[in-house]
Write an enzyme that holds these catalytic residues in place. Structure first.
Site, PDB file in Angstrom:
ATOM      1  N   GLU A 104     -82.775 -82.272 -43.075  1.00 12.53           N
ATOM      2  CA  GLU A 104     -81.803 -82.802 -44.026  1.00 12.53           C
ATOM      3  C   GLU A 104     -82.393 -83.791 -45.031  1.00 12.53           C
ATOM      4  OE1 GLU A 104     -78.779 -81.847 -44.501  1.00 12.53           O
ATOM      5  OE2 GLU A 104     -78.494 -80.564 -42.752  1.00 12.53           O
ATOM      6  N   SER A 143     -39.445 -49.541 -32.094  1.00 16.06           N
ATOM      7  CA  SER A 143     -38.048 -49.479 -31.653  1.00 16.06           C
ATOM      8  C   SER A 143     -37.370 -50.831 -31.548  1.00 16.06           C
ATOM      9  CB  SER A 143     -37.967 -48.767 -30.303  1.00 16.06           C
ATOM     10  OG  SER A 143     -38.282 -47.394 -30.455  1.00 16.06           O
TER      11      SER A 143
END
Length: 679
Positions: A101, A369
């Site tokens: 980093e 259904s």
């Protein structure tokens, strides 16, 4: 949105800029720049003596269940509930983080001028901010004080905040704070949370291989997560180890050995929030219905009271987890609402929020259904009664203005009763021929209108196939529609947020229930739907999970399995299927019913009730289901149905009519017969 995360501990320390500080910052930037070297020196002095944004404890936005249990809290930096001092963080993790980093973290002053210049050239070439070039201090400043917007103004403010941070705090403090707030994916902020999430251990116990893998995650948590793609996670780990060698933290041999070290990823992960699918719905509702901005949520000092019942939520999650087969990609959704108010009491949007936050409780699928509950409600309103009969056999319907269209209807497995069925038996058996006949008889447009009145908002078309649930609706819509039957005929609007405690915030009012069908029709349908859970009903196989009477309807398509039903206190809809619309096996097509029944069994215990009483004006009649006529003492099979006076059958069953007894002769008739015989 940055995150919604579990907060079972103390409130989080949240940094907030003081009101009016923007003008001070503008002065601190432009006046010194305008005055050259002396001005730059003055700017540094100003940055040193201007206070950092307020570091006092600020209450984050809290999200609570109906009974006050904290579900989550919302802040811009995540919760800081697992902070660890730098002394407890392994040196390997610190070195790996610095290597990948910000290698010059301890040598540069807040800003890496070389990286910043390179990033500016890239951004100018693209015409927008596409590369950051940020140091660890800048990343921390962004996480603590700024939004994630990729703009030039934000990058300038980020740099100034970074300079101010380093004028106020030591390098070790900044690095430690960064490691405790940086995002590692799947809702984990900070090294301790990430260590528990990925490796099920404290950060103190991480080895070099695990440290390297963890340090590579902030660059792309969703890409390099070992939970989702170990191949990419290993590639990123290799990059981190190579950077550590280049920075002098490791030898080549140590890096190679670490890369070969087996990684044991945790197999079980505690959710980062309670009821994550529900919590996401509640936050979204707070933003849309209450006009709460994302910025307001980030600022905190809000308390969102939701409708969730923690016990029912736990029962819902348990029902899904214990029913779905392990190792399968099949998904499920469950939503339960209070039929009297519309309050959502439990919601499961999938089997694992961390791996798939897609909320299937809100996703349209073919209801099959289960749509017949709406169809037959429309039929009862348009002159049908429980005694109406339709022949159950393979049927081709002719329809259209010119009677030039045909529609052939098949029952499941092409199994037909080959005889007339009453409405009760057709509903219990889920007969498709009866449904399509009913749809065409009353008019599909009336069925569409009924669906709209009951709460279905998805697109529907007035086709013959409408009766068989071919048009997708969401589980939440279906639960809303059935709530109309459960509460005696009122449409409710589902909601997840009861109120929001906020100074000066006007709370939105929930729509009042609106009567859309008569109480008589609501009761008739409820009574008919109880037959689904009785012997010969499609839901009978799961009736042992229940402790009392309930109303329900099953539904199955090639790709979707459903069950929806209710008691007087709660409505629940369950869907099971694949996100890819893969066809279900026979066994998979029966998974929705046990999920529904397991959950509703808990509901019946947790929310006891008295079953419905017939609505005023209804009268019960005993019918012979074979003929649809009034039953006689000789009818072996009977059913009790409710009718509005004047609509009930009036003639007795002709098949089982009792024999007429011989009439006894009167004395006068006997005398006349004797006289006739002899003379």
């Amino acid at each position: 949105m940055r995150r919604i995360t579990d907060t079972s501990k103390q409130s989080t320390k949240v940094y907030r800029r003081k009101p009016g500080s923007k003008k001070l910052w503008l002065s601190a930037i432009f006046i010194p720049l305008a005055t050259g070297f002396t001005g730059m020196s003055l700017m540094l002095v100003l940055l040193r003596y201007l206070p950092l944004p307020d570091q006092s404890l600020v209450n984050p936005t809290e999200i609570e269940s109906d009974d006050g249990l904290r579900l989550a809290e919302w802040t811009s930096t995540g919760t800081d509930e697992q902070p660890v001092p730098l002394s407890r963080i392994p040196k390997a993790l610190v070195d790996a983080t610095l290597a990948v980093e910000d290698t010059n973290f301890y040598h540069d002053h807040a800003i890496d001028l070389k990286s910043t210049a390179r990033a500016m050239l890239v951004n100018l070439r693209h015409g927008q901010v596409v590369e950051g070039g940020s140091t660890i201090t800048q990343q921390l400043a962004k996480n603590l004080f700024l939004t994630q917007d990729r703009t030039y103004s934000r990058k300038i403010r980020e740099a100034l905040f970074a300079m101010q941070l380093e004028l106020h705090e030591s390098k070790d403090w900044i690095l430690n704070r960064y490691l405790n707030v940086v995002y590692y994916g799947h809702g984990a902020y900070g090294v301790q949370a990430a260590s528990h999430l990925y490796f099920n251990k404290s950060v103190d116990d991480l080895n070099l291989a695990e440290c390297a893998m963890l340090a590579g995650l902030p660059k792309g948590p969703s890409i390099y997560s070992p939970l989702t793609d170990m191949r990419l996670a290993k590639q990123r780990q290799h990059v981190v180890l190579a950077r550590m060698v280049r920075a002098g933290y490791l030898t080549k041999g140590q890096a190679d050995a670490a890369y070969r070290t087996p990684i044991h990823v945790a197999t079980y992960h505690t959710p980062v929030v309670r009821a994550p699918y529900f919590t996401a719905v509640a936050v979204n509702e707070a933003k849309q219905q209450y006009q709460i901005s994302t910025e307001h949520l980030y600022q905190g000092d809000l308390r969102i009271h939701t409708t969730l019942d923690p016990l029912l939520q736990q029962a819902a999650e348990r029902a899904v987890q214990t029913t779905l087969p392990k190792g399968s990609d099949i998904q499920a959704a469950l939503v339960a609402i209070d039929p009297h108010t519309g309050a959502i009491k439990a919601l499961v949007g999938g089997r694992d929020f961390k791996t798939s936050p897609y909320n299937r409780a809100m996703a349209p699928r073919q209801p099959g259904s289960t749509f017949k509950g709406i169809l037959y409600t429309a039929a009862l309103e348009n002159g049908w009664t429980p005694a109406n009969q339709v022949e159950s056999k393979l049927t081709t319907f002719v329809y259209g203005p010119n009677h030039d269209k045909q529609y052939t209807v098949h029952d499941y497995g092409d199994f037909y009763a080959e005889r007339p069925l009453t409405l009760r038996e057709a509903l219990a058996r889920s007969d498709n021929v009866y449904a399509v006949h009913t749809n065409l008889a009353i008019g599909p447009q009336k069925v569409v209108e009924m669906a709209r009145r009951m709460g279905i908002e998805s697109s529907l078309q007035p086709y013959p196939s409408l009766a068989l649930g071919v048009f997708p609706v969401s589980p939440l819509e279906l639960a809303t529609a059935y709530a109309t039957l459960a509460n005696g005929g009122y449409r409710v609007s589902p909601f997840a947020v009861k109120e929001i405690d906020s100074p000066g915030n006007e709370l939105a009012a929930h729509p009042s229930p609106e009567r859309v069908i008569s109480p008589q029709i609501a009761y008739q349908m409820t009574d008919l739907l109880t037959s689904v859970l009785e012997r010969n009903g499609t839901g009978y196989s799961v009736h042992d999970y229940l402790h009392d009477v309930a109303a329900a309807k099953t539904g199955t398509t090639d790709t979707d399995a459903w069950m929806v039903g209710y008691t007087p206190n709660l409505v629940c809809a369950v869907w099971v299927g694949y996100d890819s619309n893969r066809p279900l096996t026979v066994a998979e097509s029966h998974l929705a019913s046990p999920i529904w029944a397991k959950f509703m069994g808990t509901v019946q215990t947790h929310l006891p009730y008295q079953w419905y009483q017939p609505a005023p004006g209804l009268k019960p009649y005993t019918l012979d289901p074979l003929t649809g006529k009034l039953a006689t003492p000789l009818c072996r099979t009977t059913e009790i149905d409710y009718f509005v006076p004047g609509t009930e059958p009036t003639s007795p069953c002709p098949v089982h009519a009792p024999a007429q007894p011989e009439q006894k002769s009167t004395p006068k008739q006997k005398l006349f017969g004797w006289f006739q015989k002899w003379f």
